[in-house]
Design an enzyme around this catalytic site. Sequence first.
Site, short mmCIF file in Angstrom:
data_model
loop_
_atom_site.label_atom_id
_atom_site.label_comp_id
_atom_site.label_asym_id
_atom_site.label_seq_id
_atom_site.Cartn_x
_atom_site.Cartn_y
_atom_site.Cartn_z
N SER A 1 39.31 13.06 38.60
CA SER A 1 38.19 12.38 37.96
C SER A 1 38.16 10.91 38.38
O SER A 1 38.15 10.59 39.55
CB SER A 1 38.27 12.56 36.45
OG SER A 1 37.11 12.07 35.83
N ASP B 1 30.84 13.90 36.91
CA ASP B 1 30.41 14.44 35.62
C ASP B 1 29.99 13.34 34.65
O ASP B 1 29.61 13.62 33.51
CB ASP B 1 31.48 15.35 34.99
CG ASP B 1 32.84 14.68 34.86
OD1 ASP B 1 32.94 13.45 35.03
OD2 ASP B 1 33.83 15.40 34.59
N GLU C 1 29.37 11.01 24.92
CA GLU C 1 30.64 10.29 24.81
C GLU C 1 30.46 8.88 25.33
O GLU C 1 29.73 8.66 26.30
CB GLU C 1 31.72 10.98 25.65
CG GLU C 1 32.45 12.11 24.99
CD GLU C 1 33.73 12.43 25.76
OE1 GLU C 1 34.79 11.98 25.33
OE2 GLU C 1 33.65 13.14 26.77
#
Length: 500
Positions: free
Chosen positions: A122, A264, A345
């Site tokens: 990530s 993402d 988030e």
Amino acid sequence: MFPKPHASLTPNTFEFEQLPLVKPTGFREYDARWLFPKEINLMGVQALGLGIGTLVHEMGVRPDIVTGHDFRSYSSSIKLALIAGMQAAGLRVKDVGLALSPMAYFGQFALDCPCVAMVTASHNDNGWTGVKMGANRPMTFGPEEMGRLKEIVTGGTFQYRDGGSYEFVEGFLDTYLADLKSRAKPITRKLKVVAACGNGTAGAFAPKLLDSLGVEVVPLDVTPDYTFPRYNPNPEDMEMLHAIAHAVKEHGADVGLGFDGDGDRCGVVDNEGEEIFADKIGVMLARDLSKLHPGATFVVDVKSTGLYNTDPELQQQAVKADYWKTGHSYIKRRVNELGALAGFEKSGHFFFNEPIGRGYDDGLLTAIAVIEMLDRNPGSSMADLYRALPKTWGSPTMSPHCDDEVKYGVVEKVTQRFQQMKDAGETVGGAKITDLVTVNGVRVSTEDGTWGLVRASSNKPELVVVIESPVSEARLHEMFKAVDGILRENEGIGAYNQTI
């Protein structure tokens, strides 16, 4: 049988080449992260693949799995070692090649694979690797599955099975982008958009998608370079946001979009160069989408602004906000459980359910949502939409170093300390404590609406601190000083990666 993994091995030794290395702390709450090769070697990755296959069969799930890898110098080799282990455990592997995490999640639907294992670290710095996994689309593993996987791998209790296979899926990038474009509405407003990719994986995806939508694209750091020469591709990192802001002002863009290392997440900078934290973008999108879907439920993580509960416009649309645990797996699962329209988030993981998305986090779909919001408000700039929100002063996500072995204990002590202060009627930052939310770490709120959060990072040896005040910047700083003071009553707290 495959050797039982070791928790520690010395590189450049015969043992390192003959035995699997898997440091147990690499198994996080909802995915896995290791420094490669210090904490995991290629044989260790094979062991992980054997463990995933063993767990999938134990769960009774059909053993079809999609895999891909992000753009790092070692990710392809990590994936091939993982595939070798998964095949040995009887999984039928479909490899989509270089991918964003949401492209692998999309593959679960488009390729009819219940399971996913995406090789990515990530937004973590170079040297890190990891895997995001799931066996129940669109959800990814949570603590229960990760705990069982850790038991299998570290205990070496693998189950070999026949029937494993491998297929490379050619051209899947174009299939994924075509699906995203099919979900977008026609854009009627002329827009100029900065697309920042931090020289990471998203550079192969984001400019193509945005160009296909009909907006003018200003590419920023889209050339692949796995040394990440300018900044880490992390839209929570102020260095990346500053670079986007500079490009927006230089090119007179309507909005700047920044994508993280595995695509993402999406960060946003407005047309005036103002860096908007993702929780505020979530409020703006909730305002926009609730006009189309009145009474919608939105799941938000505990790091996020209090505006989801207090914004008058959201109240007028009868929006329901559900504050839940931070982490892509937690929010994804909660969105699915509640049938929420979306989950937001503060880190920038946004989860859109039908009719917008399929419930998983996709930074490119978030970019589409932001562009469509601008298109539905032709008389307003991004800055105008941001200014329309009630004013609050918020910190970025601030992370002091804290070793994995002690960070959860520190958070437990800090939670107990705030509970004692609340019970005793003590103040924090000069204001009375009115509420403690302990669903994920501790979020302490005061009578003037100012709040501070302390929790353990789920994927790095760090703590996470976030502060917000609806009163003033001075109150923001007072609360940070108070929370940091409580935090540093404990040993093992290092320097922050960034502060206010």
